[in-house]
Scaffold this motif. Structure first.
Motif, PDB file in Angstrom:
ATOM      1  N   GLY A  42       0.776  -1.240   0.000  1.00 30.68           N
ATOM      2  CA  GLY A  42       0.000   0.000   0.000  1.00 30.68           C
ATOM      3  C   GLY A  42       0.800   1.279   0.000  1.00 30.68           C
ATOM      4  O   GLY A  42       0.247   2.366   0.176  1.00 30.68           O
ATOM      5  N   HIS A  43       2.118   1.196  -0.241  1.00 36.52           N
ATOM      6  CA  HIS A  43       2.966   2.383  -0.177  1.00 36.52           C
ATOM      7  C   HIS A  43       3.613   2.699  -1.529  1.00 36.52           C
ATOM      8  O   HIS A  43       3.842   1.811  -2.358  1.00 36.52           O
ATOM      9  CB  HIS A  43       4.071   2.197   0.867  1.00 36.52           C
ATOM     10  N   ILE A  44       3.934   3.973  -1.708  1.00 38.24           N
ATOM     11  CA  ILE A  44       4.730   4.437  -2.849  1.00 38.24           C
ATOM     12  C   ILE A  44       6.141   4.697  -2.324  1.00 38.24           C
ATOM     13  O   ILE A  44       6.336   5.562  -1.468  1.00 38.24           O
ATOM     14  CB  ILE A  44       4.149   5.723  -3.455  1.00 38.24           C
ATOM     15  N   TYR A  45       7.110   3.942  -2.820  1.00 41.08           N
ATOM     16  CA  TYR A  45       8.480   4.092  -2.342  1.00 41.08           C
ATOM     17  C   TYR A  45       9.385   4.811  -3.336  1.00 41.08           C
ATOM     18  O   TYR A  45      10.494   5.208  -2.981  1.00 41.08           O
ATOM     19  CB  TYR A  45       9.089   2.726  -2.027  1.00 41.08           C
ATOM     20  N   ALA A  46       8.941   4.963  -4.590  1.00 42.79           N
ATOM     21  CA  ALA A  46       9.783   5.608  -5.599  1.00 42.79           C
ATOM     22  C   ALA A  46       8.909   6.320  -6.618  1.00 42.79           C
ATOM     23  O   ALA A  46       7.814   5.847  -6.950  1.00 42.79           O
ATOM     24  CB  ALA A  46      10.684   4.578  -6.295  1.00 42.79           C
ATOM     25  N   LEU A  47       9.395   7.453  -7.090  1.00 44.06           N
ATOM     26  CA  LEU A  47       8.706   8.220  -8.129  1.00 44.06           C
ATOM     27  C   LEU A  47       9.341   7.932  -9.484  1.00 44.06           C
ATOM     28  O   LEU A  47      10.520   7.614  -9.572  1.00 44.06           O
ATOM     29  CB  LEU A  47       8.773   9.712  -7.819  1.00 44.06           C
ATOM     30  N   ARG A  48       8.561   8.089 -10.532  1.00 49.33           N
ATOM     31  CA  ARG A  48       9.022   7.688 -11.863  1.00 49.33           C
ATOM     32  C   ARG A  48       8.806   8.812 -12.876  1.00 49.33           C
ATOM     33  O   ARG A  48       8.248   9.865 -12.566  1.00 49.33           O
ATOM     34  CB  ARG A  48       8.263   6.446 -12.335  1.00 49.33           C
ATOM     35  N   ASN A  49       9.219   8.536 -14.089  1.00 46.77           N
ATOM     36  CA  ASN A  49       8.912   9.427 -15.200  1.00 46.77           C
ATOM     37  C   ASN A  49       7.513   9.087 -15.691  1.00 46.77           C
ATOM     38  O   ASN A  49       7.224   7.929 -16.003  1.00 46.77           O
ATOM     39  CB  ASN A  49       9.937   9.249 -16.325  1.00 46.77           C
ATOM     40  N   ILE A  50       6.656  10.078 -15.732  1.00 47.71           N
ATOM     41  CA  ILE A  50       5.247   9.876 -16.063  1.00 47.71           C
ATOM     42  C   ILE A  50       4.909  10.689 -17.315  1.00 47.71           C
ATOM     43  O   ILE A  50       5.124  11.898 -17.340  1.00 47.71           O
ATOM     44  CB  ILE A  50       4.341  10.327 -14.898  1.00 47.71           C
ATOM     45  N   GLN A  51       4.385  10.033 -18.332  1.00 49.31           N
ATOM     46  CA  GLN A  51       3.958  10.711 -19.553  1.00 49.31           C
ATOM     47  C   GLN A  51       2.589  10.165 -19.945  1.00 49.31           C
ATOM     48  O   GLN A  51       2.482   9.253 -20.771  1.00 49.31           O
ATOM     49  CB  GLN A  51       4.969  10.481 -20.694  1.00 49.31           C
ATOM     50  N   PRO A  52       1.506  10.672 -19.371  1.00 49.23           N
ATOM     51  CA  PRO A  52       0.180  10.090 -19.597  1.00 49.23           C
ATOM     52  C   PRO A  52      -0.237  10.016 -21.062  1.00 49.23           C
ATOM     53  O   PRO A  52      -0.997   9.115 -21.436  1.00 49.23           O
ATOM     54  CB  PRO A  52      -0.748  11.033 -18.814  1.00 49.23           C
ATOM     55  N   SER A  53       0.254  10.926 -21.903  1.00 52.74           N
ATOM     56  CA  SER A  53      -0.186  10.939 -23.303  1.00 52.74           C
ATOM     57  C   SER A  53       0.775  10.217 -24.239  1.00 52.74           C
ATOM     58  O   SER A  53       0.578  10.224 -25.449  1.00 52.74           O
ATOM     59  CB  SER A  53      -0.358  12.389 -23.777  1.00 52.74           C
ATOM     60  N   ALA A  54       1.821   9.585 -23.698  1.00 54.17           N
ATOM     61  CA  ALA A  54       2.813   8.908 -24.550  1.00 54.17           C
ATOM     62  C   ALA A  54       2.164   7.760 -25.326  1.00 54.17           C
ATOM     63  O   ALA A  54       1.265   7.080 -24.822  1.00 54.17           O
ATOM     64  CB  ALA A  54       3.971   8.387 -23.708  1.00 54.17           C
ATOM     65  N   VAL A  55       2.642   7.532 -26.544  1.00 56.48           N
ATOM     66  CA  VAL A  55       2.123   6.453 -27.399  1.00 56.48           C
ATOM     67  C   VAL A  55       3.206   5.428 -27.694  1.00 56.48           C
ATOM     68  O   VAL A  55       2.999   4.222 -27.533  1.00 56.48           O
ATOM     69  CB  VAL A  55       1.548   7.014 -28.722  1.00 56.48           C
ATOM     70  N   TRP A  56       4.380   5.874 -28.110  1.00 53.12           N
ATOM     71  CA  TRP A  56       5.445   4.936 -28.503  1.00 53.12           C
ATOM     72  C   TRP A  56       5.927   4.131 -27.301  1.00 53.12           C
ATOM     73  O   TRP A  56       6.258   4.683 -26.258  1.00 53.12           O
ATOM     74  CB  TRP A  56       6.633   5.680 -29.079  1.00 53.12           C
ATOM     75  N   TYR A  57       5.972   2.827 -27.477  1.00 49.80           N
ATOM     76  CA  TYR A  57       6.561   1.941 -26.480  1.00 49.80           C
ATOM     77  C   TYR A  57       7.947   1.502 -26.953  1.00 49.80           C
ATOM     78  O   TYR A  57       8.846   1.270 -26.158  1.00 49.80           O
ATOM     79  CB  TYR A  57       5.656   0.724 -26.286  1.00 49.80           C
ATOM     80  N   ARG A  58       8.110   1.390 -28.250  1.00 46.22           N
ATOM     81  CA  ARG A  58       9.387   1.098 -28.887  1.00 46.22           C
ATOM     82  C   ARG A  58       9.490   2.026 -30.105  1.00 46.22           C
ATOM     83  O   ARG A  58       8.507   2.634 -30.523  1.00 46.22           O
ATOM     84  CB  ARG A  58       9.458  -0.349 -29.378  1.00 46.22           C
ATOM     85  N   GLY A  59      10.675   2.103 -30.707  1.00 48.13           N
ATOM     86  CA  GLY A  59      10.799   2.859 -31.944  1.00 48.13           C
ATOM     87  C   GLY A  59       9.942   2.213 -33.030  1.00 48.13           C
ATOM     88  O   GLY A  59       9.908   0.985 -33.150  1.00 48.13           O
ATOM     89  N   PRO A  60       9.214   3.001 -33.817  1.00 48.57           N
ATOM     90  CA  PRO A  60       8.344   2.437 -34.852  1.00 48.57           C
ATOM     91  C   PRO A  60       9.137   1.845 -36.030  1.00 48.57           C
ATOM     92  O   PRO A  60      10.362   1.887 -36.067  1.00 48.57           O
ATOM     93  CB  PRO A  60       7.523   3.647 -35.318  1.00 48.57           C
ATOM     94  N   MET A  61       8.410   1.313 -36.983  1.00 47.51           N
ATOM     95  CA  MET A  61       8.976   0.862 -38.255  1.00 47.51           C
ATOM     96  C   MET A  61       8.810   1.992 -39.261  1.00 47.51           C
ATOM     97  O   MET A  61       7.845   2.761 -39.212  1.00 47.51           O
ATOM     98  CB  MET A  61       8.262  -0.392 -38.763  1.00 47.51           C
TER      99      MET A  61
END
Length: 537
Positions: free
Chosen positions: A167-186
């Motif tokens: 139930g705890h948050i121990y670390a903060l991250r990079n957050i980009q709610p509108s990001a689409v790319w997960y990998r480089g496209p073709m």
């Protein structure tokens, strides 16, 4: 999700000189910080600057890419003035940072802050449950991180993805709610498309894709009179696998969850056999680069710059083809197969899987530390940490709107390389969040074109494959044991099936072997973790 085993490392630490840990950690006379505010802690302003009226010092451990002494970086110097918080910087080279970080945790002599520390889920669960990292949700919800709280309140799934099973948050991250790319496209080589009159008629199905690649091979696409065209090039399939799996309805090259919330291990799916069958067909007809499993990325790029490659993966097309950014080489339109509902695309989940910021249990000023990092969760702060103060890389055209323009880079240095000398947020996994307005005025027409290609071709079929879930300590141990052999086997068999070294008629034998290796247990464990995540509030 790898597990850190502490026992052997602790024995190693006991044999190390105590001075190593003194250099890496905070002074040992701090004692343990309480999750309640300390009487001796600095009085912290919840908004605005400075963060504290009376200067304080915080020790910070972070990886260093070797571009510049952090103490000489304009971002660090200016932010210390803005906040009244002086940093005692404890860097370790990036390539040895993981080892140094593990030694520091094992020693128990910790810095006040871990920054860009690549804290994996197992790290957060282990060190959080041991009490070495402070729970952060208290400081977020009590008003010491107003920018981050605004993001988490608007994106409850992201908050859930940062919350461990206790139930705890121990670390903060990079957050980009509108990001689409997960990998480089073709990307397609636009010159080849133009030769065949296909600039505006890209392949839409796997069969049309096959026919196009065959045309490239047989009809001298680059016009040099040589049989040197490479219709599809790759490096061990790692750069194209995730994109191509979507043609057969699979959202990820690893665990993913379908629209019915069922977890899948893609390499055991019947659709994966269809993916292998297609690539084997390309291989047999020399349409897939026969150096795929032996070449480096640099060797692949050399073929692209020699105008030999028709279809490839990279972050941007000119990275492979050379030249300047242009709109001449279109993003591949994912193609459909005979499977209903295809194609699909594995969308970025909106949050990095690695923790980039944490507060240790010996930090005497956790409230000030949370305010210190929260600035990077605002667009103004993200811009400041990305590009430095005004007058370094940019100047404002209109400060009211945030519109900027680039300044000349001193001595003709590459802008990105110069950026690495003014800010630590270069080449490391830093926390923070932005949308797009922070780059207002700095964008080019190429950036706008990329966004349009993404919005047209990927966004309509995109879905995040799997949330960033945490496993319990017991689950981590079990998964690590399963994956140590299973992942290696799957990768080896993929290459064998594609090249024909193993006939696809042996598919059932392959599935039987994976069952023996425990892939069904892998699926069930992640299904349990997903169900826990989905039910959490």
């Amino acid at each position: 999700m790898k597990i850190y085993r502490k026992t052997g490392l602790m024995l190693l630490c006991l044999s190390m000189s105590i001075s190593i840990f003194t250099a890496c950690g905070s002074s040992s006379d701090k004692g343990t910080a309480s999750t309640e505010s300390s009487d001796t802690a600095a009085e912290v302003h919840k908004t605005g600057f400075p963060i504290v009226d009376n200067p304080i010092e915080l020790s910070i451990m972070a990886p260093d890419v070797g571009r510049q002494d952090w103490n000489k970086m304009p971002v660090i110097q200016e932010y210390e003035k803005m906040t009244n918080i002086k940093l005692k910087i404890q860097n370790a080279p990036q390539d040895s940072f993981e080892t140094k970080k593990n030694l520091v945790f094992a020693s128990g002599t910790l810095p006040d802050i871990f920054y860009a520390a690549d804290l994996k889920g197992s790290d957060q669960v282990t060190y959080g449950s041991q009490g070495l990292l402070l729970p952060l949700e208290k400081y977020i919800d009590e008003g010491y991180a107003p920018n981050l709280k605004k993001i988490l309140d608007a994106n409850p799934d992201i908050r859930k993805s940062m919350t461990t099973p206790d139930g705890h948050i121990y670390a903060l991250r990079n957050i980009q709610p509108s990001a689409v790319w997960y990998r480089g496209p073709m990307w397609y080589n636009g010159k080849f498309l133009k030769k065949f009159g296909m600039e505006n008629k890209l392949p839409q199905t796997t069969e049309e894709l096959y026919n196009y690649l065959k045309k490239v091979k047989e009809e001298d696409a680059n016009g040099n009179g040589k049989d040197d065209e490479v219709p599809l090039s790759s490096v061990k399939l790692d750069d194209l696998r995730m994109f191509f799996l979507g043609f057969w309805g699979m959202y990820n090259e690893d665990i993913y969850v379908d629209k019915e919330n069922k977890v899948h291990f893609p390499q055991a799916e019947p659709a994966y056999k269809e993916y292998l069958t297609f690539l084997n067909r390309l291989w047999n007809e020399n349409l897939l680069d026969h150096e795929t499993f032996s070449q480096t990325d640099e060797q692949k790029k050399a073929k692209g710059k020699n105008n030999q490659v028709a279809l490839f993966s990279d972050y941007f097309p000119y990275f492979t083809l050379g030249g300047e950014p242009s709109e001449d080489n279109p993003m591949m339109q994912p193609v459909s197969s005979d499977i209903a509902g295809t194609p699909v695309y594995g969308k970025h989940p909106g949050i990095n899987t690695i923790g980039g910021f944490a507060i240790s249990n010996t930090n005497p000023n956790p409230e000030a530390s949370m305010r210190w990092i929260d600035y990077q969760f605002s667009e103004e702060g993200y811009s400041f940490w990305a590009y430095g103060p005004e007058g370094t890389l940019f100047k404002y055209k209109d400060k009211a709107t945030g519109e900027k323009e680039w300044l000349p880079v001193p001595d003709g240095t590459d802008r990105e390389e110069y950026r690495g000398t003014i800010t630590p947020n270069y080449g490391i996994n830093t926390p923070g969040s932005y949308e797009n307005s922070y780059v207002l005025g700095l964008r080019t027409s190429f950036d706008d074109w990329i966004d349009k290609e993404t919005a047209t071709k990927l966004t309509p079929i995109a879905k995040a494959p799997f949330p960033s879930v945490f496993l319990t300590v017991d689950q981590q141990t079990e998964i690590k044991t399963l994956r140590s052999d299973l992942d290696k086997y799957v990768k080896e068999m993929e290459a064998k099936f594609v090249t024909g070294a193993e006939p696809l008629s042996n598919w059932d034998k392959y599935i039987a072997q994976m069952k023996k290796m425990g892939y069904e247990k892998l699926e069930s464990t992640y299904q349990q973790a997903y169900n826990t995540w989905a039910a959490s509030k």
